[in-house]
Design a protein around this motif. Structure first.
Motif, PDB file in Angstrom:
ATOM      1  N   PRO A  95      93.932  -2.246  49.591  1.00 35.84           N
ATOM      2  CA  PRO A  95      93.404  -1.706  50.775  1.00 35.84           C
ATOM      3  C   PRO A  95      92.153  -0.827  50.467  1.00 35.84           C
ATOM      4  O   PRO A  95      91.399  -0.688  51.274  1.00 35.84           O
ATOM      5  N   SER A  96      92.064  -0.243  49.266  1.00 36.84           N
ATOM      6  CA  SER A  96      91.261   1.283  48.903  1.00 36.84           C
ATOM      7  C   SER A  96      89.817   0.622  48.334  1.00 36.84           C
ATOM      8  O   SER A  96      88.858   0.978  48.707  1.00 36.84           O
ATOM      9  N   ASP A  97      89.980  -0.273  47.474  1.00 32.46           N
ATOM     10  CA  ASP A  97      88.549  -0.605  46.773  1.00 32.46           C
ATOM     11  C   ASP A  97      88.077  -1.920  47.221  1.00 32.46           C
ATOM     12  O   ASP A  97      88.893  -2.957  46.911  1.00 32.46           O
ATOM     13  N   PRO A  98      86.934  -2.085  47.729  1.00 28.83           N
ATOM     14  CA  PRO A  98      86.686  -3.456  48.461  1.00 28.83           C
ATOM     15  C   PRO A  98      86.256  -4.459  47.015  1.00 28.83           C
ATOM     16  O   PRO A  98      86.425  -5.737  47.660  1.00 28.83           O
ATOM     17  N   GLU A  99      86.107  -3.898  46.054  1.00 27.39           N
ATOM     18  CA  GLU A  99      85.712  -4.874  44.747  1.00 27.39           C
ATOM     19  C   GLU A  99      86.946  -5.346  43.951  1.00 27.39           C
ATOM     20  O   GLU A  99      87.203  -6.434  43.186  1.00 27.39           O
ATOM     21  N   GLU A 100      88.051  -4.360  44.225  1.00 25.32           N
ATOM     22  CA  GLU A 100      89.221  -4.629  43.442  1.00 25.32           C
ATOM     23  C   GLU A 100      90.414  -5.621  44.121  1.00 25.32           C
ATOM     24  O   GLU A 100      90.525  -5.546  45.278  1.00 25.32           O
ATOM     25  N   ARG A 101      91.023  -6.328  43.288  1.00 27.33           N
ATOM     26  CA  ARG A 101      91.895  -7.438  43.961  1.00 27.33           C
ATOM     27  C   ARG A 101      93.312  -6.924  43.361  1.00 27.33           C
ATOM     28  O   ARG A 101      93.417  -6.986  42.179  1.00 27.33           O
ATOM     29  N   VAL A 102      94.231  -7.114  44.186  1.00 28.43           N
ATOM     30  CA  VAL A 102      95.842  -6.457  43.536  1.00 28.43           C
ATOM     31  C   VAL A 102      96.804  -7.548  44.090  1.00 28.43           C
ATOM     32  O   VAL A 102      96.550  -8.002  45.084  1.00 28.43           O
ATOM     33  N   TYR A 103      97.464  -8.066  43.058  1.00 26.42           N
ATOM     34  CA  TYR A 103      98.399  -9.109  43.306  1.00 26.42           C
ATOM     35  C   TYR A 103      99.645  -8.576  42.551  1.00 26.42           C
ATOM     36  O   TYR A 103      99.887  -7.824  41.683  1.00 26.42           O
ATOM     37  N   ASP A 104     100.809  -8.599  43.654  1.00 29.31           N
ATOM     38  CA  ASP A 104     102.248  -8.221  42.807  1.00 29.31           C
ATOM     39  C   ASP A 104     103.207  -9.378  43.163  1.00 29.31           C
ATOM     40  O   ASP A 104     103.125  -9.982  44.042  1.00 29.31           O
ATOM     41  N   PHE A 105     104.036  -9.290  42.266  1.00 29.32           N
ATOM     42  CA  PHE A 105     105.046 -10.455  42.385  1.00 29.32           C
ATOM     43  C   PHE A 105     106.501 -10.020  41.676  1.00 29.32           C
ATOM     44  O   PHE A 105     106.212  -9.206  40.739  1.00 29.32           O
ATOM     45  N   ASP A 106     107.292 -10.655  41.633  1.00 31.08           N
ATOM     46  CA  ASP A 106     108.700 -10.464  41.012  1.00 31.08           C
ATOM     47  C   ASP A 106     108.979 -11.421  40.175  1.00 31.08           C
ATOM     48  O   ASP A 106     108.765 -12.537  40.246  1.00 31.08           O
ATOM     49  N   ILE A 107     109.340 -11.192  38.858  1.00 32.82           N
ATOM     50  CA  ILE A 107     109.926 -12.210  37.928  1.00 32.82           C
ATOM     51  C   ILE A 107     111.527 -12.034  37.709  1.00 32.82           C
ATOM     52  O   ILE A 107     111.980 -10.892  37.653  1.00 32.82           O
ATOM     53  N   ALA A 108     112.193 -13.334  37.889  1.00 33.56           N
ATOM     54  CA  ALA A 108     113.613 -13.279  37.952  1.00 33.56           C
ATOM     55  C   ALA A 108     113.947 -13.669  39.208  1.00 33.56           C
ATOM     56  O   ALA A 108     114.864 -14.628  39.360  1.00 33.56           O
ATOM     57  N   SER A 109     113.287 -13.183  40.558  1.00 34.01           N
ATOM     58  CA  SER A 109     113.663 -13.710  41.484  1.00 34.01           C
ATOM     59  C   SER A 109     113.191 -15.240  42.055  1.00 34.01           C
ATOM     60  O   SER A 109     113.306 -15.843  42.909  1.00 34.01           O
ATOM     61  N   SER A 110     112.066 -15.535  41.135  1.00 31.12           N
ATOM     62  CA  SER A 110     111.234 -16.665  41.257  1.00 31.12           C
ATOM     63  C   SER A 110     111.900 -17.920  40.347  1.00 31.12           C
ATOM     64  O   SER A 110     111.334 -18.991  40.299  1.00 31.12           O
ATOM     65  N   GLY A 111     113.083 -17.688  39.820  1.00 33.95           N
ATOM     66  CA  GLY A 111     113.653 -18.817  39.192  1.00 33.95           C
ATOM     67  C   GLY A 111     113.599 -18.616  37.475  1.00 33.95           C
ATOM     68  O   GLY A 111     114.220 -19.230  36.868  1.00 33.95           O
ATOM     69  N   ILE A 112     112.988 -17.566  37.158  1.00 36.04           N
ATOM     70  CA  ILE A 112     112.842 -17.334  35.439  1.00 36.04           C
ATOM     71  C   ILE A 112     114.133 -16.399  35.178  1.00 36.04           C
ATOM     72  O   ILE A 112     114.299 -15.615  35.831  1.00 36.04           O
ATOM     73  N   VAL A 113     114.882 -17.062  34.358  1.00 45.19           N
ATOM     74  CA  VAL A 113     116.110 -16.219  34.104  1.00 45.19           C
ATOM     75  C   VAL A 113     115.745 -15.274  32.870  1.00 45.19           C
ATOM     76  O   VAL A 113     115.285 -15.455  31.776  1.00 45.19           O
ATOM     77  N   ILE A 114     116.195 -14.166  33.201  1.00 46.54           N
ATOM     78  CA  ILE A 114     115.998 -12.926  32.260  1.00 46.54           C
ATOM     79  C   ILE A 114     117.461 -12.669  31.743  1.00 46.54           C
ATOM     80  O   ILE A 114     118.385 -12.453  32.421  1.00 46.54           O
ATOM     81  N   PRO A 115     117.668 -12.612  30.451  1.00 45.15           N
ATOM     82  CA  PRO A 115     119.089 -12.502  29.752  1.00 45.15           C
ATOM     83  C   PRO A 115     119.384 -11.231  30.199  1.00 45.15           C
ATOM     84  O   PRO A 115     118.741 -10.061  30.199  1.00 45.15           O
ATOM     85  N   GLY A 116     120.787 -11.141  30.796  1.00 44.47           N
ATOM     86  CA  GLY A 116     121.400  -9.776  31.285  1.00 44.47           C
ATOM     87  C   GLY A 116     121.190  -9.768  32.672  1.00 44.47           C
ATOM     88  O   GLY A 116     121.638  -8.814  33.145  1.00 44.47           O
ATOM     89  N   GLY A 117     120.388 -10.607  33.299  1.00 47.44           N
ATOM     90  CA  GLY A 117     120.153 -10.558  34.592  1.00 47.44           C
ATOM     91  C   GLY A 117     119.144  -9.555  35.114  1.00 47.44           C
ATOM     92  O   GLY A 117     119.266  -8.851  36.305  1.00 47.44           O
ATOM     93  N   GLY A 118     118.156  -9.146  34.322  1.00 48.45           N
ATOM     94  CA  GLY A 118     117.300  -8.050  34.681  1.00 48.45           C
ATOM     95  C   GLY A 118     116.008  -8.844  35.825  1.00 48.45           C
ATOM     96  O   GLY A 118     116.017  -9.863  36.170  1.00 48.45           O
ATOM     97  N   CYS A 119     115.285  -7.888  36.025  1.00 50.89           N
ATOM     98  CA  CYS A 119     114.085  -8.239  36.924  1.00 50.89           C
ATOM     99  C   CYS A 119     113.088  -7.376  36.700  1.00 50.89           C
ATOM    100  O   CYS A 119     112.852  -6.436  35.923  1.00 50.89           O
ATOM    101  N   ALA A 120     111.606  -8.154  36.649  1.00 53.60           N
ATOM    102  CA  ALA A 120     110.309  -7.373  36.586  1.00 53.60           C
ATOM    103  C   ALA A 120     109.585  -7.541  37.632  1.00 53.60           C
ATOM    104  O   ALA A 120     109.540  -8.793  38.418  1.00 53.60           O
ATOM    105  N   HIS A 121     109.102  -6.414  38.019  1.00 55.23           N
ATOM    106  CA  HIS A 121     108.055  -6.370  39.210  1.00 55.23           C
ATOM    107  C   HIS A 121     106.593  -6.109  38.587  1.00 55.23           C
ATOM    108  O   HIS A 121     106.375  -5.340  37.714  1.00 55.23           O
ATOM    109  N   VAL A 122     105.742  -7.002  38.743  1.00 53.57           N
ATOM    110  CA  VAL A 122     104.437  -7.051  37.999  1.00 53.57           C
ATOM    111  C   VAL A 122     103.434  -6.896  39.102  1.00 53.57           C
ATOM    112  O   VAL A 122     103.304  -7.503  40.203  1.00 53.57           O
TER     113      VAL A 122
END
Length: 181
Positions: A95-122
């Motif tokens: 919302p702040s910089d008109p030239e910047e693009r920001v994307y976010d997503f979770d890894i592990a909730s999208s089907g990628i298995v992280i050993p130990g059941g972890g999660c990554a927010h990117v």
């Protein structure tokens, strides 16, 4: 008179027995305390490893997707592939910089298995100011890894409730400049 001496010696034997038992008890308690601390340290190290591995997975998947000729992050609603899984992002959320693009997503909730059941927010920030002094723009990828699954992590972070285990977060960040045009 012999009976009197026997009673005096009996008190010393009892005192020495109590003293030896106290020393053995103190040593046993000390060893139990050390074993408890070692177990706690081992559990914390394992949880930290899961969180770090999750953060690394998120960073590496994002770098692999972005550092190709047709980066999915050059479009408005990118879908990237990681470990043969499609990951949809929330699209441009800057919302702040008109030239910047920001994307976010979770890894592990999208089907990628992280050993130990972890999660990554990117969070990927394209065309972000990476050097404010020189005004240079580039890409910033920040991956936050957690030791718990994404749904539990979200519940703990949002409401402060959920799993009673300790939530461990590890973060990795990659910054690189845009190619000169």
């Amino acid at each position: 008179m012999n009976g009197n001496k026997k009673n005096q010696n009996g008190g010393y034997v009892l005192l020495i027995t109590v003293l030896i038992a106290s020393v053995i008890l103190a040593m046993t308690l000390g060893m139990a305390n050390t074993a408890y601390r070692e177990e706690t340290f081992a559990i914390q190290a394992k949880e930290s490893y899961i969180a770090f591995f999750a953060a690394d997975t998120g960073l590496e998947c994002s770098l692999a997707a972005d550092r190709v000729a047709m980066s999915p992050f050059d479009g408005p609603n990118p879908v990237m592939r990681c470990v043969d899984q499609s990951i949809s992002t929330l699209g441009d959320t800057s919302p702040s910089d008109p030239e910047e693009r920001v994307y976010d997503f979770d890894i592990a909730s999208s089907g990628i298995v992280i050993p130990g059941g972890g999660c990554a927010h990117v969070i990927i920030r394209k065309n972000a100011v990476v050097n404010p002094v020189a005004g240079l723009r580039g890409t910033i990828i920040e991956s936050r890894g957690y030791n718990l699954p994404c749904d539990e992590t979200d519940a703990i972070l949002a409401a402060g409730s959920g799993d009673s285990r300790l939530l461990v977060e590890r973060a990795l960040r990659a910054t690189y400049y845009a190619a000169p045009t």
